[in-house]
Write an enzyme that holds these catalytic residues in place. Structure first.
Site, PDB file in Angstrom:
ATOM      1  N   GLY A   1      -7.502  68.273  73.753  1.00  0.00           N
ATOM      2  CA  GLY A   1      -6.814  67.731  72.587  1.00  0.00           C
ATOM      3  C   GLY A   1      -5.338  67.515  72.868  1.00  0.00           C
ATOM      4  O   GLY A   1      -4.763  66.487  72.498  1.00  0.00           O
ATOM      5  N   HIS A   2      -4.720  68.481  73.541  1.00  0.00           N
ATOM      6  CA  HIS A   2      -3.317  68.309  73.926  1.00  0.00           C
ATOM      7  C   HIS A   2      -3.168  67.184  74.951  1.00  0.00           C
ATOM      8  O   HIS A   2      -2.183  66.439  74.920  1.00  0.00           O
ATOM      9  CB  HIS A   2      -2.770  69.611  74.522  1.00  0.00           C
ATOM     10  CG  HIS A   2      -2.726  70.745  73.549  1.00  0.00           C
ATOM     11  ND1 HIS A   2      -3.634  71.785  73.574  1.00  0.00           N
ATOM     12  CD2 HIS A   2      -1.896  71.022  72.511  1.00  0.00           C
ATOM     13  CE1 HIS A   2      -3.356  72.641  72.627  1.00  0.00           C
ATOM     14  NE2 HIS A   2      -2.310  72.202  71.943  1.00  0.00           N
TER      15      HIS A   2
ATOM     16  N   LEU B   1     -11.317  70.811  68.816  1.00  0.00           N
ATOM     17  CA  LEU B   1     -10.735  71.598  69.892  1.00  0.00           C
ATOM     18  C   LEU B   1      -9.502  72.335  69.379  1.00  0.00           C
ATOM     19  O   LEU B   1      -8.659  71.774  68.688  1.00  0.00           O
ATOM     20  CB  LEU B   1     -10.350  70.696  71.065  1.00  0.00           C
ATOM     21  CG  LEU B   1     -11.487  69.943  71.763  1.00  0.00           C
ATOM     22  CD1 LEU B   1     -10.985  69.317  73.059  1.00  0.00           C
ATOM     23  CD2 LEU B   1     -12.690  70.842  72.032  1.00  0.00           C
TER      24      LEU B   1
END
Length: 282
Positions: A38-39, A188
């Site tokens: 996700g990051h 996530l």
């Protein structure tokens, strides 16, 4: 190529000086570390928005309340820098607490999140958004980005940071990125690492509840809420903190039009949040 890792204000200024001198567009991706895909999506979007991508990795003490997971929050700087390299970050700013809070956490001037910072997540965690907005304001002052990128998974945070940039005239464009999900729909999150196998299976109920809500969006907010609530109620091990339908700016839900369904729940001792967009009465 490996990103430049900086730990102090002086090293950050030195690392960005040449880019600032030529007017390079800078994007900031604020994180608390324990990075995941996700990051990585945020970092890649930042690369689309600017010539230079700065990822901050800072476990911000002022956004944690008493009894929360500040001490056990995952810290894995080497692995985080590796992910930043793969996702295209140019600079990783990983300061110690005294670099961000020279007077000490919670001292000095802080940011009041306003009324919409005291509902939903803010009602459950009263000082959380003051801590979030204060550290975002500080990081914005240190990095001086043109763009800041945040995930829609923390939707209330995204709305409040957007308001912070607007209301405090930060000359900062805030960009939201859609939530990245596992195959079973679970959003996530760094805190997913706390879940045991049974908890991991139970946690997927949050995304199923959102899906159920979307399926009833044509019937209005009450039907959305009821459908999501039914899914959560029949899932053992899920303790709902809040479930709400709002308009996109967190005001009360409209009778028709764009809206948002937001949920927070505990699975064991792990607290998770999620949300989805709605089109009521569509």
């Amino acid at each position: 190529m490996r990103p430049l890792l900086v730990r102090t204000r002086l090293d950050l200024d030195a690392g960005l000086a040449a880019h600032r001198a030529v007017g390079a567009r800078i994007a900031l991706v604020p994180t608390m570390g324990a990075l995941h895909e996700g990051h990585a999506a945020l970092l890649r979007r930042a690369g689309d928005e600017a010539a230079l991508v700065v990822a901050s990795i800072f476990v911000n003490p002022t956004q944690f309340g008493p009894g929360e997971d500040l001490d056990r929050y995952p810290r894995q700087l080497a692995a985080d820098v590796d992910l930043c390299a793969r996702a295209g970050a140019d600079v990783v700013f990983a300061p110690e607490v005294d670099a961000v809070y020279p007077e000490g956490p919670g001292r000095g001037i802080t940011v009041d999140p306003g009324a919409y910072g005291r509902v939903l997540e803010g009602a459950s965690r009263p000082d959380h958004f003051s801590g979030v907005l204060t550290v975002v304001a500080k990081l914005s002052g240190l990095v001086r980005p043109d763009v800041a990128v945040f995930g829609e998974k923390d939707y209330q945070q995204l709305v409040l940071v957007t308001a912070l940039a607007r209301d405090l005239c930060l000359r900062l464009r805030v960009v939201g990125v859609p939530t990245v999900r596992a195959d079973d729909g679970l959003a996530l999150s760094s805190r997913n690492a706390y879940l045991d196998p049974a908890g991991r299976r139970a946690a997927a109920a949050l995304s199923r509840a959102l899906t159920a809500g979307v399926q009833h969006q044509r019937s209005g907010a009450a039907s959305v809420h009821a459908a999501a609530e039914r899914v959560l109620a029949r899932t053992p091990g899920v303790d709902v903190d809040y479930l709400g339908v709002t308009d996109p700016a967190l005001a009360p839900a409209p009778e028709s039009g764009p809206a948002r369904l937001l949920v927070a729940a505990r699975v064991g001792d792990t607290r998770l949040i999620d949300n989805t967009a709605l089109l009521l009465g569509g």
